[in-house]
Write a protein that holds these residues in place. Sequence first.
Motif, short mmCIF file in Angstrom:
data_model
loop_
_atom_site.label_atom_id
_atom_site.label_comp_id
_atom_site.label_asym_id
_atom_site.label_seq_id
_atom_site.Cartn_x
_atom_site.Cartn_y
_atom_site.Cartn_z
N ASN A 125 -9.36 41.17 28.67
CA ASN A 125 -7.80 41.38 28.06
C ASN A 125 -8.36 41.67 26.67
OD1 ASN A 125 -6.86 39.44 29.93
ND2 ASN A 125 -7.25 37.73 30.13
N ILE A 126 -9.60 41.85 26.34
CA ILE A 126 -9.78 42.16 24.86
C ILE A 126 -9.54 43.96 25.62
CG2 ILE A 126 -11.85 43.17 23.94
CD1 ILE A 126 -10.82 40.44 23.75
N LYS A 127 -9.42 44.51 26.17
CA LYS A 127 -9.32 45.92 26.48
C LYS A 127 -7.90 46.19 26.91
CE LYS A 127 -14.16 47.44 27.15
NZ LYS A 127 -15.12 48.89 27.69
N ASN A 128 -7.22 44.95 27.41
CA ASN A 128 -6.16 44.81 27.16
C ASN A 128 -5.68 46.27 29.29
OD1 ASN A 128 -4.81 43.25 26.23
ND2 ASN A 128 -3.47 45.65 25.27
N THR A 129 -6.83 45.94 29.92
CA THR A 129 -6.56 46.87 31.41
C THR A 129 -7.27 45.94 32.65
OG1 THR A 129 -7.89 48.65 30.01
CG2 THR A 129 -8.63 48.63 32.19
N VAL A 130 -6.37 46.52 33.60
CA VAL A 130 -7.42 45.72 34.98
C VAL A 130 -7.69 46.63 35.94
CG1 VAL A 130 -5.28 46.38 35.86
CG2 VAL A 130 -5.98 44.43 36.80
N TYR A 131 -8.83 45.80 36.61
CA TYR A 131 -9.43 46.87 37.29
C TYR A 131 -8.89 46.41 38.76
CZ TYR A 131 -12.19 47.91 32.83
OH TYR A 131 -12.63 47.45 32.58
N LEU A 132 -9.61 47.71 40.10
CA LEU A 132 -9.51 47.57 41.53
C LEU A 132 -10.67 47.91 42.17
CD1 LEU A 132 -8.42 45.78 43.63
CD2 LEU A 132 -7.01 48.00 43.96
N GLN A 133 -11.76 46.79 42.34
CA GLN A 133 -13.44 47.56 42.71
C GLN A 133 -12.73 47.77 44.18
OE1 GLN A 133 -16.16 49.23 41.31
NE2 GLN A 133 -16.54 49.72 43.20
N MET A 134 -13.21 48.93 44.93
CA MET A 134 -12.53 49.08 45.84
C MET A 134 -14.00 50.20 47.14
SD MET A 134 -8.77 51.04 46.10
CE MET A 134 -9.51 52.42 45.39
N ASN A 135 -15.15 49.01 48.07
CA ASN A 135 -15.88 49.09 48.41
C ASN A 135 -15.09 48.90 50.74
OD1 ASN A 135 -17.36 48.34 45.94
ND2 ASN A 135 -17.15 46.55 46.41
N THR A 136 -16.59 49.58 51.28
CA THR A 136 -16.12 49.88 52.49
C THR A 136 -14.74 50.22 52.67
OG1 THR A 136 -17.72 47.77 52.07
CG2 THR A 136 -16.83 48.74 54.48
N LEU A 137 -14.53 51.54 52.11
CA LEU A 137 -13.32 52.32 52.31
C LEU A 137 -12.95 52.48 53.89
CD1 LEU A 137 -12.78 53.65 48.67
CD2 LEU A 137 -11.03 51.57 49.87
N LYS A 138 -11.59 52.57 54.44
CA LYS A 138 -11.84 52.92 55.77
C LYS A 138 -10.53 53.84 55.67
CE LYS A 138 -11.96 48.03 56.84
NZ LYS A 138 -11.12 46.78 57.84
N PRO A 139 -10.18 54.81 56.11
CA PRO A 139 -9.05 56.42 55.99
C PRO A 139 -7.71 54.63 56.23
CG PRO A 139 -10.66 56.56 57.82
CD PRO A 139 -10.79 54.74 57.72
N GLY A 140 -7.50 53.81 56.36
CA GLY A 140 -6.41 53.09 56.53
C GLY A 140 -5.94 52.13 54.87
#
Length: 125
Positions: free
Chosen positions: A74-89
Amino acid sequence: QVLLVDSGGGLVQAGGSLRLSCAASGLTFTDYAMAWFRQAPGKEREFVAALTRRGSTTFYADSVKGRFTISRDNIKNTVYLQMNTLKPGDTAVYYCAADHYGSSDYTDSRNYDYWGQGTQVTVSS
């Protein structure tokens, strides 16, 4: 003018990781619940993850629970999505979204007021 800029997508092998970012401007960031949705070719846009204005509560689609983590700065006004163990789906265009004050159903795209332009995530097998 409200602007959400998505970034961080790319091509990754199955089992790999990516971190998406969404930089927001032109709004009071802490007034908005934030979320990520995705849309694969030929499919409807679907909910991925959301978190409340202060980031104290998170929500995940069953298909990503335990693999993806949503967070916000909330300081950088940024939201993140960390995605691990990605699948083709998981291959899709990923969009961040902002919901003024938050709503009772974070999974419904109709409750969101602003959207990013999307970033492509491609997971190869």
